[in-house]
Design an enzyme around this catalytic site. Structure first.
Site, PDB file in Angstrom:
ATOM      1  N   ALA A 126      48.986  36.043  30.020  1.00 23.50           N
ATOM      2  CA  ALA A 126      49.183  34.681  30.542  1.00 23.50           C
ATOM      3  C   ALA A 126      50.634  34.369  30.870  1.00 23.50           C
ATOM      4  O   ALA A 126      51.028  33.207  30.931  1.00 23.50           O
ATOM      5  CB  ALA A 126      48.628  33.643  29.557  1.00 23.50           C
ATOM      6  N   SER A 143      44.659  40.677  33.970  1.00 24.21           N
ATOM      7  CA  SER A 143      45.015  39.276  33.753  1.00 24.21           C
ATOM      8  C   SER A 143      46.371  38.989  34.403  1.00 24.21           C
ATOM      9  O   SER A 143      46.531  39.184  35.605  1.00 24.21           O
ATOM     10  CB  SER A 143      45.011  38.971  32.252  1.00 24.21           C
ATOM     11  OG  SER A 143      45.117  37.588  32.009  1.00 24.21           O
ATOM     12  N   ALA A 144      47.360  38.535  33.620  1.00 19.09           N
ATOM     13  CA  ALA A 144      48.675  38.294  34.208  1.00 19.09           C
ATOM     14  C   ALA A 144      49.266  39.570  34.787  1.00 19.09           C
ATOM     15  O   ALA A 144      50.085  39.519  35.714  1.00 19.09           O
ATOM     16  CB  ALA A 144      49.619  37.708  33.162  1.00 19.09           C
ATOM     17  N   GLU A 175      34.856  35.169  32.686  1.00 16.96           N
ATOM     18  CA  GLU A 175      36.303  35.091  32.502  1.00 16.96           C
ATOM     19  C   GLU A 175      36.749  33.804  31.802  1.00 16.96           C
ATOM     20  O   GLU A 175      37.712  33.795  31.038  1.00 16.96           O
ATOM     21  CB  GLU A 175      37.013  35.176  33.864  1.00 16.96           C
ATOM     22  CG  GLU A 175      36.769  36.443  34.653  1.00 16.96           C
ATOM     23  CD  GLU A 175      37.664  37.592  34.236  1.00 16.96           C
ATOM     24  OE1 GLU A 175      38.316  37.488  33.186  1.00 16.96           O
ATOM     25  OE2 GLU A 175      37.686  38.601  34.968  1.00 16.96           O
ATOM     26  N   HIS A 203      36.963  37.493  29.142  1.00 12.24           N
ATOM     27  CA  HIS A 203      38.238  37.905  29.701  1.00 12.24           C
ATOM     28  C   HIS A 203      38.968  38.843  28.737  1.00 12.24           C
ATOM     29  O   HIS A 203      39.154  38.533  27.572  1.00 12.24           O
ATOM     30  CB  HIS A 203      39.092  36.660  29.966  1.00 12.24           C
ATOM     31  CG  HIS A 203      40.425  36.954  30.569  1.00 12.24           C
ATOM     32  ND1 HIS A 203      40.583  37.276  31.903  1.00 12.24           N
ATOM     33  CD2 HIS A 203      41.678  36.966  30.033  1.00 12.24           C
ATOM     34  CE1 HIS A 203      41.865  37.465  32.160  1.00 12.24           C
ATOM     35  NE2 HIS A 203      42.549  37.292  31.038  1.00 12.24           N
TER      36      HIS A 203
END
Length: 563
Positions: free
Chosen positions: A151, A236-237, A373, A482
């Site tokens: 994130a 993700s990020a 997710e 996720h």
């Protein structure tokens, strides 16, 4: 007393181990040593930039000016300064009771990846190299460069050792070199606001990744890797970072006249529809960070920034951890408090516009999602138990959106439990009356719509897409959540592990996921057929990417809902 024979035996054994320790050279004659771990040579904690300390704090990375001579690359470096990921796990624990809903064999690896295994330090710009044991410098093996997620507020390369990928590549007869890169997160890597924008040091974390890729281009041949066959991938990020590396400098991914990377994989992430680095969201994040650090936000922007540079690492770490999680995951405009933003430099325009106007690196890629997710993020809105509550929450996230735009989102994602996430579970898994609704909105807003934006905008490159459903009906409240796929790639060699490892290794080698995998043929995505691989626990099927068309398309096209 230890006998002479035992001492001699131990000495001989140690000499054998040392003789096997891999010893490549950098910069011509600077010899480093690594560790032989079974079938894998490992080199951990190699610096690729000067430490971003003191006056270099928050600034773009500078080339490494030290010497590599004698470096013992035996251990992972510290992680970059970051949010304590235990806070987010605590939130999920309180909301869902993770110990009760996540199977035991997954829980340990998931916690280990989230919490990390190393200390933190601002001196953190290091990378790691994993290769088949005994690889020679002239081997020219494909290179897989991993960019971790978290994130944009936490994460570390130490949580993702490349042994599993290298071992499986050997088993397939398609050996690869695996590289993982540290980069700065949170305010250390993605500080926004007027002062940092005026200074020209926005998106430092993206520049860290870029500097790592430049190091790979300059040095990976010394480890037996091919700098002309580099694949970047992340989750993700990390996948969002990959998307932004694709559009960096308007798609110019060259360095010293050569491409930095030649293919890409995006797992659960894509371009972020963010406002620019001096807009409301990053400005709020900047001011709160400064306040928590004890800096005067009523002073000039430059004075506040200098105050932040004067503080100790521990003070800034405490300041970063002073955010309420709801500030970082849901109640700051546009959902994430920190992350890549258009700055007129490395990201010259809005991310969606860069893709749609063809300003991206023309390389083949894979992009995919987990089915559910949004379930891991939905607990940030547990207090939203009615439609008016959800509407208020959406109005804060989409602060530029009209009431009509918000109402349309609510109509496309009704409270009806059977259409919420975890998907395809009927009236089950409703933690609160709005939980499944919020989870569905977050899933499509943050993950599904960016993937489809990319697919529709990149008609001139080969691309593949997937949906993972392997935990369907296995994990209450979370579904195929996720980040779960990381367990199968880096920790547990069961279920869909073969699908992820083998398809991705084939793609790194051939720019085609189907060579020598002994898996189902994965057809390329086309605009006409919308071909999609669906990954199950023990097998896979081809399907059509045609779910929730209206809702996802709304996030793609309503300009009030993105940057």
């Amino acid at each position: 007393m230890v006998s002479k024979s035992l001492f001699l035996a131990a000495a001989v054994n140690l000499a054998g181990v040392l003789a096997q320790a891999p010893r490549p050279s950098l910069n011509g004659n600077e010899v480093i040593s690594g560790v032989l771990e079974g079938k894998v040579d490992t080199f951990k904690g190699i610096p690729f930039a000067d430490p971003p300390l003191n006056d270099l704090r928050f600034k773009h990375p500078q080339p490494f000016t030290g010497s590599y001579q004698g470096l013992k690359a035996n251990d992972f470096s510290p992680a970059c300064m970051q949010l304590d990921p235990g806070n987010s796990l605590t939130l999920l624990d309180k909301a869902l009771g993770l110990a009760k809903v996540i199977p035991e064999e997954f829980r340990g690896p998931l916690y280990d990846m989230a919490k990390g295994t190393v200390s933190m330090n601002e001196d953190c710009l290091y990378l790691n190299v994993f290769r088949p044991a005994g690889t020679k410098p002239d081997a020219k093996l494909p290179v897989m460069v991993w960019i971790y997620g978290g994130a944009f507020v936490y994460g570390s390369s130490a949580a993702y050792p490349g042994n599993s990928y290298v071992k499986e590549s050997i088993n397939m007869g398609q050996p690869v070199v695996f590289v993982s890169i540290n980069y700065r997160t949170g305010p250390f890597g993605f500080l926004g606001g007027d002062a940092i924008t005026a200074e020209g040091n926005t998106n430092a974390g993206l520049h860290d990744q870029r500097k790592g890729l430049e190091w790979v281009s300059d040095n990976i041949a010394n480890f037996g890797g091919d700098p002309d066959k580099v694949m970047i991938f992340g989750e993700s990020a990390g996948a969002m970072s990959v998307a932004h590396q694709l559009i960096a400098y308007g798609g110019d991914n060259t360095y010293n006249g050569k491409k930095l990377f030649h293919s890409a994989i995006l797992q659960s992430g894509g371009p972020l529809p963010y406002h620019d680095s001096s807009s409301v969201g990053p400005d709020i994040s900047y001011n709160r960070f400064a306040q928590y650090a004890g800096c005067d936000t009523s002073a000039s922007a430059n004075d506040t920034l200098e105050c932040l540079r004067s503080k100790s690492s521990s003070v800034l770490h405490d300041a970063q951890n002073s955010y309420d999680l709801k500030d970082l995951f849901g109640l700051l405009p546009q959902f994430l408090g920190f992350g890549p933003r258009p700055d007129g430099n490395i990201i010259p325009d809005a991310a969606y516009e860069l893709f749609r106007s063809g300003r991206y690196a023309k390389v083949p890629y894979i992009s995919g999602n987990q089915e559910d997710e949004g379930t891991a993020f939905a607990p940030v809105a547990l207090n939203a138990t009615t439609t008016p509550h959800v509407k208020k929450w959406l109005q804060y996230i989409f602060y530029d959106a009209s009431e009509a735009s918000i109402d349309r989102v609510l109509s496309l994602y009704p409270q009806t439990l059977s259409v919420g996430s975890p998907f395809r579970t009927g009236i089950l898994n409703a933690l609160t009356p709005q939980f499944k609704r919020v989870a569905a909105i977050l899933s499509d807003m943050l993950f599904q719509s960016p993937r489809r934006v990319m697919l529709s905008a990149t008609k001139d490159v080969n691309r593949w897409t997937y949906l993972s459903t392997h935990l369907h009906n296995l994990v209450p409240f979370l579904g195929t959540f996720h980040g779960n796929e990381l367990i199968f790639q880096f920790n547990v060699n069961i279920g869909p592990a073969n699908s992820y490892l083998r398809y991705f290794i084939s793609f790194a080698n051939h720019h085609d996921p189907n060579v020598g995998t002994n898996l189902l043929q994965w057809d390329q995505y086309t605009d006409e057929g919308k071909e999609m691989l669906e990954i199950h626990m023990t097998d896979n099927v081809m399907r059509t990417d045609d779910y929730r068309i209206e809702g996802i398309s709304n996030f793609e096209t309503d300009v009030n809902l993105y940057g």
